[in-house]
Scaffold this active site. Structure first.
Site, PDB file in Angstrom:
ATOM      1  N   ASN A 129       0.872  -1.178   0.000  1.00  0.00           N
ATOM      2  CA  ASN A 129       0.000   0.000   0.000  1.00  0.00           C
ATOM      3  C   ASN A 129       0.906   1.225   0.000  1.00  0.00           C
ATOM      4  OD1 ASN A 129      -1.874   1.996   0.357  1.00  0.00           O
ATOM      5  ND2 ASN A 129      -2.328   1.484   2.499  1.00  0.00           N
ATOM      6  N   LYS A 139       0.059   4.215  -0.327  1.00  0.00           N
ATOM      7  CA  LYS A 139      -0.627   5.401   0.231  1.00  0.00           C
ATOM      8  C   LYS A 139      -0.386   6.602  -0.688  1.00  0.00           C
ATOM      9  CE  LYS A 139       0.168   3.441   4.754  1.00  0.00           C
ATOM     10  NZ  LYS A 139      -0.005   3.581   6.180  1.00  0.00           N
ATOM     11  N   HIS A 162      -9.555   0.953   4.403  1.00  0.00           N
ATOM     12  CA  HIS A 162      -8.305   1.164   5.141  1.00  0.00           C
ATOM     13  C   HIS A 162      -8.581   2.099   6.321  1.00  0.00           C
ATOM     14  CE1 HIS A 162      -4.229   2.351   6.127  1.00  0.00           C
ATOM     15  NE2 HIS A 162      -3.817   1.282   5.478  1.00  0.00           N
ATOM     16  N   GLU A 184      -7.054   4.499   7.482  1.00  0.00           N
ATOM     17  CA  GLU A 184      -6.845   5.935   7.211  1.00  0.00           C
ATOM     18  C   GLU A 184      -8.049   6.521   6.485  1.00  0.00           C
ATOM     19  OE1 GLU A 184      -3.025   5.432   5.332  1.00  0.00           O
ATOM     20  OE2 GLU A 184      -2.199   4.792   7.258  1.00  0.00           O
ATOM     21  N   GLU A 210      -5.824  -5.154  10.091  1.00  0.00           N
ATOM     22  CA  GLU A 210      -4.770  -4.180  10.371  1.00  0.00           C
ATOM     23  C   GLU A 210      -5.055  -3.460  11.682  1.00  0.00           C
ATOM     24  OE1 GLU A 210      -2.659  -2.891   6.551  1.00  0.00           O
ATOM     25  OE2 GLU A 210      -4.426  -1.630   6.753  1.00  0.00           O
ATOM     26  N   GLY A 243       2.189   1.918  10.644  1.00  0.00           N
ATOM     27  CA  GLY A 243       3.120   3.036  10.524  1.00  0.00           C
ATOM     28  C   GLY A 243       3.765   3.434  11.839  1.00  0.00           C
ATOM     29  N   SER A 299       3.162  -2.578  10.175  1.00  0.00           N
ATOM     30  CA  SER A 299       4.618  -2.603  10.338  1.00  0.00           C
ATOM     31  C   SER A 299       5.250  -3.953   9.979  1.00  0.00           C
ATOM     32  CB  SER A 299       5.006  -2.177  11.763  1.00  0.00           C
ATOM     33  OG  SER A 299       4.537  -0.863  12.030  1.00  0.00           O
TER      34      SER A 299
HETATM   35  C1  PEP Z   1      -0.764  -0.037   5.713  1.00  0.00           C
HETATM   36  O1  PEP Z   1      -0.557   0.950   5.042  1.00  0.00           O
HETATM   37  O2  PEP Z   1      -1.799  -0.667   5.516  1.00  0.00           O
HETATM   38  C2  PEP Z   1       0.229  -0.456   6.700  1.00  0.00           C
HETATM   39  C3  PEP Z   1       0.035  -1.570   7.332  1.00  0.00           C
HETATM   40  O3  PEP Z   1       1.314   0.352   6.880  1.00  0.00           O
HETATM   41  P1  PEP Z   1       2.721  -0.022   7.595  1.00  0.00           P
HETATM   42  O4  PEP Z   1       3.158  -1.324   7.010  1.00  0.00           O
HETATM   43  O5  PEP Z   1       3.633   1.108   7.266  1.00  0.00           O
HETATM   44  O6  PEP Z   1       2.439  -0.137   9.062  1.00  0.00           O
END
Ligand code: PEP
Length: 249
Positions: A10, A12, A94, A96, A166, A172, A212
């Site tokens: 992803n 983003k 997601h 976000e 998630e 992040g 992460s």
């Molecule tokens: C994500 O963007 O869905 C995500 C899990 O980000 P990260 O791997 O940076 O934590």
């Protein structure tokens, strides 16, 4: 679709179009194991160029779509536009998008229906905040997200869906759910899928972990019984790191 090993990136709101194409081309050079599906989720503006560059080993996803195919929705992109372009998946729900763009379960259910109606498979995200994790009610919370966002589908529609769990507190932040925490939630999700759709459909569902994921932890996380891969943010922006993650199954 039958249960698959999936490494989904992803991006983003990162990379210019040319940087994104370079990243894509670098990934496409990788000898992806035949039992791994690799997907990159790119900004809308990148999609035309990525589809032009597309190779069989790296699929392309959008990060969102509208629930209508056309109309007076300035700034939006429709699922029929994405399907027509040749986009392979769309990421919906997601955290976000849920947090910064007020996307709730009812809206996501509409987007999901629209994507599937256009033949666009969906990576459907769920996951709890730190407060909910601390209160110990994460299973109930994720159950509600899936009941309200996903469980109106019939069993045949479910075949075009991948679930991504998630935990928001791990996105992040550098903090990763432990392999046990990931497995516990994935087993919970699979158990509610069994209750709703039966064991065959539940066994066929790919459930990804996101939060992460890095080359250093991917193998252990992906090695959990009910974890079928990852949705990867930061580490998907570096070709070398993402290639290591692709090789972690
Ligand atoms: C994500 O963007 O869905 C995500 C899990 O980000 P990260 O791997 O940076 O934590």
């Amino acid at each position: 679709m039958a249960r698959k090993n999936i490494a989904a990136g992803n991006w983003k709101m990162n990379t210019t179009v040319s940087e994104g194409v370079d990243l894509y081309n670098s990934l496409a050079e990788h000898n992806v194991p035949s039992d791994v599906t690799v997907i990159v989720g790119a900004p809308f503006i990148h999609l035309t160029s990525l589809i032009a560059a597309k190779k069989d080993n790296i699929k392309v996803a959008a990060q969102n779509c509208h629930y209508e195919n056309s109309g007076a929705y300035t700034g939006e992109t429709s699922p029929s536009m994405l399907a027509d372009l040749g986009v392979d998946y769309v990421i919906l729900g997601h955290s976000e998008r849920r947090e910064y763009f007020n996307e709730g379960n009812a809206l996501l259910a509409k987007k999901l229906n629209a994507a599937l109606a256009n033949g666009l498979p969906v990576i459907f995200c769920c996951g709890e905040s730190l407060d909910i994790r601390k209160a110990g009610t994460q299973n109930e919370y994720v159950t509600k997200q899936l009941e309200e966002g996903l469980f109106h589908l019939d069993v045949s529609q479910l075949q075009d869906v991948v679930i991504a769990y998630e935990p928001i507190w791990a996105i992040g932040t550098g903090e990763t759910a432990s392999p046990e925490q990931a497995q516990d939630m994935h087993a919970h999700i699979r158990s509610i899928l069994v209750d709703k759709y039966g064991s065959n459909a539940a066994e066929e569902m790919s459930i990804l972990y996101g939060g992460s994921v890095k080359p250093t932890n991917a193998k252990e996380i992906f090695g959990q019984k009910d974890v079928d891969g990852g949705l990867v943010g930061g580490a998907s922006l570096k070709a070398d790191m993402f290639k290591e993650i692709i090789d972690s199954f």
